[in-house]
Design a protein around this motif. Structure first.
Motif, mmCIF file in Angstrom:
data_model
loop_
_atom_site.group_PDB
_atom_site.id
_atom_site.type_symbol
_atom_site.label_atom_id
_atom_site.label_comp_id
_atom_site.label_asym_id
_atom_site.label_seq_id
_atom_site.Cartn_x
_atom_site.Cartn_y
_atom_site.Cartn_z
ATOM 1 N N SER A 9 66.741 -3.778 73.588
ATOM 2 C CA SER A 9 67.837 -4.729 73.743
ATOM 3 C C SER A 9 68.925 -4.372 72.742
ATOM 4 C CB SER A 9 67.345 -6.150 73.491
ATOM 5 O OG SER A 9 68.366 -7.093 73.702
ATOM 6 N N MET A 24 62.204 -4.270 70.748
ATOM 7 C CA MET A 24 61.743 -5.639 70.543
ATOM 8 C C MET A 24 60.231 -5.675 70.339
ATOM 9 S SD MET A 24 63.982 -7.751 73.335
ATOM 10 C CE MET A 24 63.666 -6.671 74.736
ATOM 11 N N THR A 26 56.542 -6.895 71.023
ATOM 12 C CA THR A 26 55.964 -7.342 72.296
ATOM 13 C C THR A 26 55.092 -8.569 72.155
ATOM 14 O OG1 THR A 26 54.094 -5.847 71.986
ATOM 15 C CG2 THR A 26 55.975 -5.019 73.273
ATOM 16 N N CYS A 29 58.185 -13.584 68.957
ATOM 17 C CA CYS A 29 59.631 -13.744 68.990
ATOM 18 C C CYS A 29 60.180 -13.443 67.597
ATOM 19 C CB CYS A 29 59.999 -15.166 69.393
ATOM 20 S SG CYS A 29 59.503 -15.563 71.081
ATOM 21 N N GLN A 30 61.311 -12.772 67.529
ATOM 22 C CA GLN A 30 61.914 -12.433 66.238
ATOM 23 C C GLN A 30 62.962 -13.488 65.893
ATOM 24 O OE1 GLN A 30 62.924 -8.329 65.709
ATOM 25 N NE2 GLN A 30 64.345 -8.779 64.054
ATOM 26 N N TYR A 33 67.340 -11.731 62.054
ATOM 27 C CA TYR A 33 67.811 -10.356 62.218
ATOM 28 C C TYR A 33 69.023 -10.177 61.315
ATOM 29 C CZ TYR A 33 69.732 -6.128 64.336
ATOM 30 O OH TYR A 33 70.215 -4.867 64.545
ATOM 31 N N CYS A 50 64.493 -16.768 70.076
ATOM 32 C CA CYS A 50 64.638 -15.660 69.132
ATOM 33 C C CYS A 50 66.047 -15.071 69.185
ATOM 34 C CB CYS A 50 63.604 -14.580 69.420
ATOM 35 S SG CYS A 50 63.924 -13.643 70.921
ATOM 36 N N TYR A 52 66.941 -12.109 70.062
ATOM 37 C CA TYR A 52 67.194 -11.309 71.269
ATOM 38 C C TYR A 52 67.656 -12.193 72.425
ATOM 39 C CZ TYR A 52 65.128 -7.481 68.730
ATOM 40 O OH TYR A 52 64.876 -6.540 67.779
ATOM 41 N N CYS A 53 67.082 -13.377 72.525
ATOM 42 C CA CYS A 53 67.497 -14.299 73.588
ATOM 43 C C CYS A 53 68.909 -14.822 73.349
ATOM 44 C CB CYS A 53 66.504 -15.448 73.701
ATOM 45 S SG CYS A 53 64.904 -14.926 74.365
ATOM 46 N N LYS A 59 66.369 -10.556 77.251
ATOM 47 C CA LYS A 59 65.514 -11.579 76.648
ATOM 48 C C LYS A 59 64.288 -10.899 76.037
ATOM 49 C CE LYS A 59 67.967 -15.058 78.200
ATOM 50 N NZ LYS A 59 68.807 -15.841 77.338
ATOM 51 N N CYS A 60 63.642 -11.562 75.103
ATOM 52 C CA CYS A 60 62.475 -10.990 74.435
ATOM 53 C C CYS A 60 61.304 -10.821 75.415
ATOM 54 C CB CYS A 60 62.065 -11.849 73.245
ATOM 55 S SG CYS A 60 61.428 -13.489 73.682
ATOM 56 N N CYS A 68 56.254 -17.336 76.874
ATOM 57 C CA CYS A 68 56.756 -17.667 75.546
ATOM 58 C C CYS A 68 56.279 -19.059 75.160
ATOM 59 C CB CYS A 68 58.286 -17.610 75.508
ATOM 60 S SG CYS A 68 58.941 -17.839 73.851
#
Length: 70
Positions: A9, A24, A26, A29-30, A33, A50, A52-53, A59-60, A68
């Motif tokens: 991403s 990302m 797997t 959720c991060q 950042y 997260c 990424y979303c 999306k993660c 999720c």
């Protein structure tokens, strides 16, 4: 037919506009950042699980899997 999960991403920093493609995780959720350009620490927007979303082009993986639990 299983759907393909994308593990890359591109995050765009909302502070300076810097973009970077990231791999990302797997299995989680991060939540934080740090932008490598301006060093602002990003957190998810309200309602997102997260960074990424919120700031990524994809999306993660947990959201892509539909599993999720955030």
């Amino acid at each position: 037919m299983a759907k393909e999960i994308v593990l890359q991403s591109t995050i765009t920093c909302p502070n300076c506009g810097h973009q970077k493609e990231e791999a990302m995780p797997t299995d989680a959720c991060q939540y934080f950042y740090e932008c490598e350009n301006c060093h602002k620490v990003l957190k998810p927007k309200s309602g997102d699980c997260c960074v990424y979303c919120s700031y990524g082009t994809r999306k993660c993986p947990p959201v892509q899997y539909g599993s999720c639990n955030c």
